[in-house]
Motif scaffolding. Structure first.
Motif, PDB file in Angstrom:
ATOM      1  N   PRO A 170      17.913  37.093  74.707  1.00  0.00           N
ATOM      2  CA  PRO A 170      19.369  36.954  74.843  1.00  0.00           C
ATOM      3  C   PRO A 170      20.030  38.149  75.504  1.00  0.00           C
ATOM      4  CG  PRO A 170      18.731  37.286  72.549  1.00  0.00           C
ATOM      5  CD  PRO A 170      17.470  37.062  73.311  1.00  0.00           C
ATOM      6  N   ALA A 171      19.324  39.290  75.573  1.00  0.00           N
ATOM      7  CA  ALA A 171      19.890  40.477  76.225  1.00  0.00           C
ATOM      8  C   ALA A 171      19.597  40.526  77.725  1.00  0.00           C
ATOM      9  CB  ALA A 171      19.349  41.741  75.558  1.00  0.00           C
ATOM     10  N   ASP A 172      18.874  39.549  78.247  1.00  0.00           N
ATOM     11  CA  ASP A 172      18.516  39.518  79.664  1.00  0.00           C
ATOM     12  C   ASP A 172      19.785  39.340  80.504  1.00  0.00           C
ATOM     13  OD1 ASP A 172      17.557  38.996  82.213  1.00  0.00           O
ATOM     14  OD2 ASP A 172      16.096  37.496  81.588  1.00  0.00           O
ATOM     15  N   PRO A 173      20.087  40.276  81.392  1.00  0.00           N
ATOM     16  CA  PRO A 173      21.309  40.137  82.206  1.00  0.00           C
ATOM     17  C   PRO A 173      21.280  38.910  83.120  1.00  0.00           C
ATOM     18  CG  PRO A 173      19.977  41.995  82.962  1.00  0.00           C
ATOM     19  CD  PRO A 173      19.388  41.551  81.669  1.00  0.00           C
ATOM     20  N   LEU A 174      20.101  38.457  83.515  1.00  0.00           N
ATOM     21  CA  LEU A 174      20.033  37.245  84.337  1.00  0.00           C
ATOM     22  C   LEU A 174      20.399  36.018  83.523  1.00  0.00           C
ATOM     23  CD1 LEU A 174      16.799  37.996  86.394  1.00  0.00           C
ATOM     24  CD2 LEU A 174      19.156  37.979  87.242  1.00  0.00           C
ATOM     25  N   LEU A 175      20.065  36.004  82.237  1.00  0.00           N
ATOM     26  CA  LEU A 175      20.469  34.903  81.374  1.00  0.00           C
ATOM     27  C   LEU A 175      21.981  34.924  81.164  1.00  0.00           C
ATOM     28  CD1 LEU A 175      19.716  32.484  79.638  1.00  0.00           C
ATOM     29  CD2 LEU A 175      19.194  34.059  77.761  1.00  0.00           C
ATOM     30  N   ARG A 176      22.552  36.116  81.058  1.00  0.00           N
ATOM     31  CA  ARG A 176      24.002  36.212  80.931  1.00  0.00           C
ATOM     32  C   ARG A 176      24.685  35.674  82.197  1.00  0.00           C
ATOM     33  NH1 ARG A 176      27.969  39.283  78.091  1.00  0.00           N
ATOM     34  NH2 ARG A 176      29.885  39.410  79.332  1.00  0.00           N
ATOM     35  N   ALA A 177      24.158  36.034  83.372  1.00  0.00           N
ATOM     36  CA  ALA A 177      24.746  35.544  84.621  1.00  0.00           C
ATOM     37  C   ALA A 177      24.642  34.025  84.704  1.00  0.00           C
ATOM     38  CB  ALA A 177      24.058  36.193  85.817  1.00  0.00           C
ATOM     39  N   TYR A 178      23.508  33.499  84.255  1.00  0.00           N
ATOM     40  CA  TYR A 178      23.313  32.046  84.209  1.00  0.00           C
ATOM     41  C   TYR A 178      24.373  31.403  83.313  1.00  0.00           C
ATOM     42  CZ  TYR A 178      20.931  27.656  82.948  1.00  0.00           C
ATOM     43  OH  TYR A 178      20.620  26.340  82.717  1.00  0.00           O
ATOM     44  N   ALA A 179      24.565  31.970  82.130  1.00  0.00           N
ATOM     45  CA  ALA A 179      25.531  31.409  81.181  1.00  0.00           C
ATOM     46  C   ALA A 179      26.955  31.515  81.713  1.00  0.00           C
ATOM     47  CB  ALA A 179      25.402  32.127  79.838  1.00  0.00           C
ATOM     48  N   GLU A 180      27.269  32.619  82.370  1.00  0.00           N
ATOM     49  CA  GLU A 180      28.616  32.794  82.918  1.00  0.00           C
ATOM     50  C   GLU A 180      28.948  31.714  83.936  1.00  0.00           C
ATOM     51  OE1 GLU A 180      28.367  36.780  84.385  1.00  0.00           O
ATOM     52  OE2 GLU A 180      29.336  37.635  82.603  1.00  0.00           O
ATOM     53  N   HIS A 181      27.945  31.279  84.710  1.00  0.00           N
ATOM     54  CA  HIS A 181      28.201  30.247  85.708  1.00  0.00           C
ATOM     55  C   HIS A 181      28.461  28.890  85.053  1.00  0.00           C
ATOM     56  CE1 HIS A 181      28.244  28.530  89.694  1.00  0.00           C
ATOM     57  NE2 HIS A 181      27.323  27.640  89.361  1.00  0.00           N
ATOM     58  N   ASP A 182      27.910  28.683  83.879  1.00  0.00           N
ATOM     59  CA  ASP A 182      28.157  27.435  83.148  1.00  0.00           C
ATOM     60  C   ASP A 182      29.599  27.329  82.664  1.00  0.00           C
ATOM     61  OD1 ASP A 182      25.905  25.838  83.167  1.00  0.00           O
ATOM     62  OD2 ASP A 182      25.112  26.547  81.264  1.00  0.00           O
ATOM     63  N   LEU A 183      30.170  28.458  82.245  1.00  0.00           N
ATOM     64  CA  LEU A 183      31.427  28.443  81.503  1.00  0.00           C
ATOM     65  C   LEU A 183      32.656  28.612  82.388  1.00  0.00           C
ATOM     66  CD1 LEU A 183      30.658  30.673  78.378  1.00  0.00           C
ATOM     67  CD2 LEU A 183      30.715  28.175  78.484  1.00  0.00           C
ATOM     68  N   VAL A 184      33.686  27.842  82.064  1.00  0.00           N
ATOM     69  CA  VAL A 184      35.036  28.070  82.580  1.00  0.00           C
ATOM     70  C   VAL A 184      35.990  27.899  81.407  1.00  0.00           C
ATOM     71  CG1 VAL A 184      36.891  27.192  84.034  1.00  0.00           C
ATOM     72  CG2 VAL A 184      34.597  27.409  84.974  1.00  0.00           C
ATOM     73  N   ASP A 185      36.711  28.965  81.072  1.00  0.00           N
ATOM     74  CA  ASP A 185      37.643  28.956  79.941  1.00  0.00           C
ATOM     75  C   ASP A 185      36.961  28.486  78.656  1.00  0.00           C
ATOM     76  OD1 ASP A 185      39.724  29.839  81.599  1.00  0.00           O
ATOM     77  OD2 ASP A 185      40.254  27.786  82.164  1.00  0.00           O
ATOM     78  N   GLY A 186      35.714  28.907  78.463  1.00  0.00           N
ATOM     79  CA  GLY A 186      35.008  28.599  77.226  1.00  0.00           C
ATOM     80  C   GLY A 186      34.359  27.243  77.169  1.00  0.00           C
ATOM     81  N   SER A 187      34.512  26.445  78.215  1.00  0.00           N
ATOM     82  CA  SER A 187      33.924  25.102  78.250  1.00  0.00           C
ATOM     83  C   SER A 187      32.781  25.067  79.255  1.00  0.00           C
ATOM     84  CB  SER A 187      34.976  24.058  78.634  1.00  0.00           C
ATOM     85  OG  SER A 187      35.995  23.999  77.655  1.00  0.00           O
ATOM     86  N   VAL A 188      31.750  24.271  78.939  1.00  0.00           N
ATOM     87  CA  VAL A 188      30.562  24.177  79.782  1.00  0.00           C
ATOM     88  C   VAL A 188      30.783  23.128  80.863  1.00  0.00           C
ATOM     89  CG1 VAL A 188      28.092  23.664  79.822  1.00  0.00           C
ATOM     90  CG2 VAL A 188      29.080  24.887  77.878  1.00  0.00           C
ATOM     91  N   ARG A 189      30.489  23.517  82.093  1.00  0.00           N
ATOM     92  CA  ARG A 189      30.676  22.604  83.231  1.00  0.00           C
ATOM     93  C   ARG A 189      29.405  21.773  83.413  1.00  0.00           C
ATOM     94  NH1 ARG A 189      32.486  26.029  88.226  1.00  0.00           N
ATOM     95  NH2 ARG A 189      30.634  27.228  87.628  1.00  0.00           N
ATOM     96  N   LEU A 190      29.340  20.698  82.667  1.00  0.00           N
ATOM     97  CA  LEU A 190      28.175  19.814  82.687  1.00  0.00           C
ATOM     98  C   LEU A 190      28.624  18.413  82.315  1.00  0.00           C
ATOM     99  CD1 LEU A 190      25.035  19.452  82.811  1.00  0.00           C
ATOM    100  CD2 LEU A 190      25.024  19.983  80.364  1.00  0.00           C
ATOM    101  N   SER A 191      28.283  17.434  83.161  1.00  0.00           N
ATOM    102  CA  SER A 191      28.630  16.043  82.898  1.00  0.00           C
ATOM    103  C   SER A 191      27.580  15.415  81.988  1.00  0.00           C
ATOM    104  CB  SER A 191      28.713  15.260  84.213  1.00  0.00           C
ATOM    105  OG  SER A 191      28.672  13.864  83.967  1.00  0.00           O
ATOM    106  N   THR A 192      28.000  14.961  80.815  1.00  0.00           N
ATOM    107  CA  THR A 192      27.049  14.320  79.905  1.00  0.00           C
ATOM    108  C   THR A 192      26.539  13.007  80.489  1.00  0.00           C
ATOM    109  OG1 THR A 192      28.857  13.250  78.689  1.00  0.00           O
ATOM    110  CG2 THR A 192      28.097  15.375  77.886  1.00  0.00           C
ATOM    111  N   ASP A 193      27.397  12.294  81.215  1.00  0.00           N
ATOM    112  CA  ASP A 193      26.955  11.044  81.839  1.00  0.00           C
ATOM    113  C   ASP A 193      25.847  11.315  82.852  1.00  0.00           C
ATOM    114  OD1 ASP A 193      28.752   9.561  80.363  1.00  0.00           O
ATOM    115  OD2 ASP A 193      30.246   9.433  81.967  1.00  0.00           O
ATOM    116  N   ALA A 194      25.976  12.397  83.625  1.00  0.00           N
ATOM    117  CA  ALA A 194      24.948  12.743  84.607  1.00  0.00           C
ATOM    118  C   ALA A 194      23.638  13.111  83.924  1.00  0.00           C
ATOM    119  CB  ALA A 194      25.431  13.893  85.486  1.00  0.00           C
ATOM    120  N   VAL A 195      23.706  13.876  82.844  1.00  0.00           N
ATOM    121  CA  VAL A 195      22.489  14.256  82.114  1.00  0.00           C
ATOM    122  C   VAL A 195      21.748  13.017  81.631  1.00  0.00           C
ATOM    123  CG1 VAL A 195      21.620  15.346  80.010  1.00  0.00           C
ATOM    124  CG2 VAL A 195      23.305  16.534  81.421  1.00  0.00           C
ATOM    125  N   VAL A 196      22.455  12.105  81.006  1.00  0.00           N
ATOM    126  CA  VAL A 196      21.808  10.918  80.428  1.00  0.00           C
ATOM    127  C   VAL A 196      21.264  10.006  81.521  1.00  0.00           C
ATOM    128  CG1 VAL A 196      22.191   8.832  79.065  1.00  0.00           C
ATOM    129  CG2 VAL A 196      23.128  11.019  78.293  1.00  0.00           C
TER     130      VAL A 196
END
Length: 278
Positions: A170-196
């Motif tokens: 969890p301290a890996d800075p690359l994992l932090r950068a990955y997570a930062e790209h997911d989030l906007v205003d605390g919400s994850v940018r991922l379509s559940t319909d697309a995943v399924v």
């Protein structure tokens, strides 16, 4: 680094290009991931020229409208190459991205010089008990992140490690950068319909893998999620393959094949081989 917005059916797919000294390599991320998945590969192999899209329904492409499927992603990738002025490229796909890469290569064989598949793309039987109707339940941990608000990136990283990335630091800075790209205003940018819908396509769609004639290199993890878990591909699955190369990734689970320095280094070496030999 350059960022391009490419118009596809339903909106714009965003593509990040990291220019190195190599030929272009189109890299395709997994079902609940996004283009920052390739941060570890960039760190280990900075000489590679990587074309990294956020697939529709993910990251900066989350707003692209319309149904998601392996075929739709493949058509989007063809449009991306057109927009970037590229006739053909080497392609690397991880997990669901491997299945997208296979579909792309089947639909547009003249545009794919070689395939590198990382723990995906090779046909696999659905896990025991999995049905089309239960795909959403199986991917509940991925979907759960879209239904929560995360106050900080650290909180989100801890969630990822505790649910689906147990062997990552969890301290890996690359994992932090990955997570930062997911989030906007605390919400994850991922379509559940697309995943399924994409997961349904992977496990229950018609694979065109056997049609392919270009060089295919396959890397596969020892485990699926966490140490000592059953792998996605069994030894029987592996023994039945006749490919350009097959590389076991010992001591790594599915995520670790690309989200660790050792996994990314192995993938980079395989891409280098593809670039040298086709």
């Amino acid at each position: 680094m350059t960022i391009d917005r490419v118009a596809v059916s339903g909106g714009d797919v965003v593509v990040e290009t990291h220019t190195g000294s190599s030929e272009p390599v189109l890299v395709v991320h997994g079902v609940s991931s996004q283009r920052m998945l390739w941060g570890w590969l960039r760190a280990e192999s900075p000489h590679l020229t990587l074309l990294a899209p956020d697939l529709r329904g993910r990251g900066d492409s989350v707003g692209v409208a319309g149904a998601s499927s392996l075929g739709r992603h493949a058509d989007d990738l063809a449009t991306v190459l057109d927009a970037l002025g590229l006739d053909s490229v080497h392609v690397c796909g991880m997990s669901m991205g491997g299945f997208v890469a296979v579909e792309f290569a089947a639909r547009y064989p003249s545009r794919v010089k070689s395939l590198v598949l990382v723990d995906g793309g090779v046909p696999v039987a659905p896990p025991a008990g999995l049905t089309r109707e239960s795909v959403g339940a199986v991917f509940a941990d991925r979907i759960a992140r879209t239904q929560q608000h995360f106050e900080t990136v650290v909180e989100y990283v801890d969630f990822l490690v505790s649910t689906s990335l147990p062997l990552l630091d969890p301290a890996d800075p690359l994992l932090r950068a990955y997570a930062e790209h997911d989030l906007v205003d605390g919400s994850v940018r991922l379509s559940t319909d697309a995943v399924v819908s994409d997961a349904e396509d992977v496990f229950f769609g018609e694979s065109r893998f056997r049609e392919l004639t270009m060089p295919i290199r396959f890397l596969h993890a020892q485990w699926s999620v966490g140490e000592n878990s059953a792998p996605m591909y069994s030894s029987e699955d592996i023994d039945a393959l006749d490919l350009t190369s097959i590389t076991p990734m010992m001591g790594l689970d599915h995520a670790g094949t690309i989200m660790t320095s050792s996994g990314a280094a192995a993938v980079g070496a395989t891409i280098d081989e593809a670039l040298r030999n086709g």
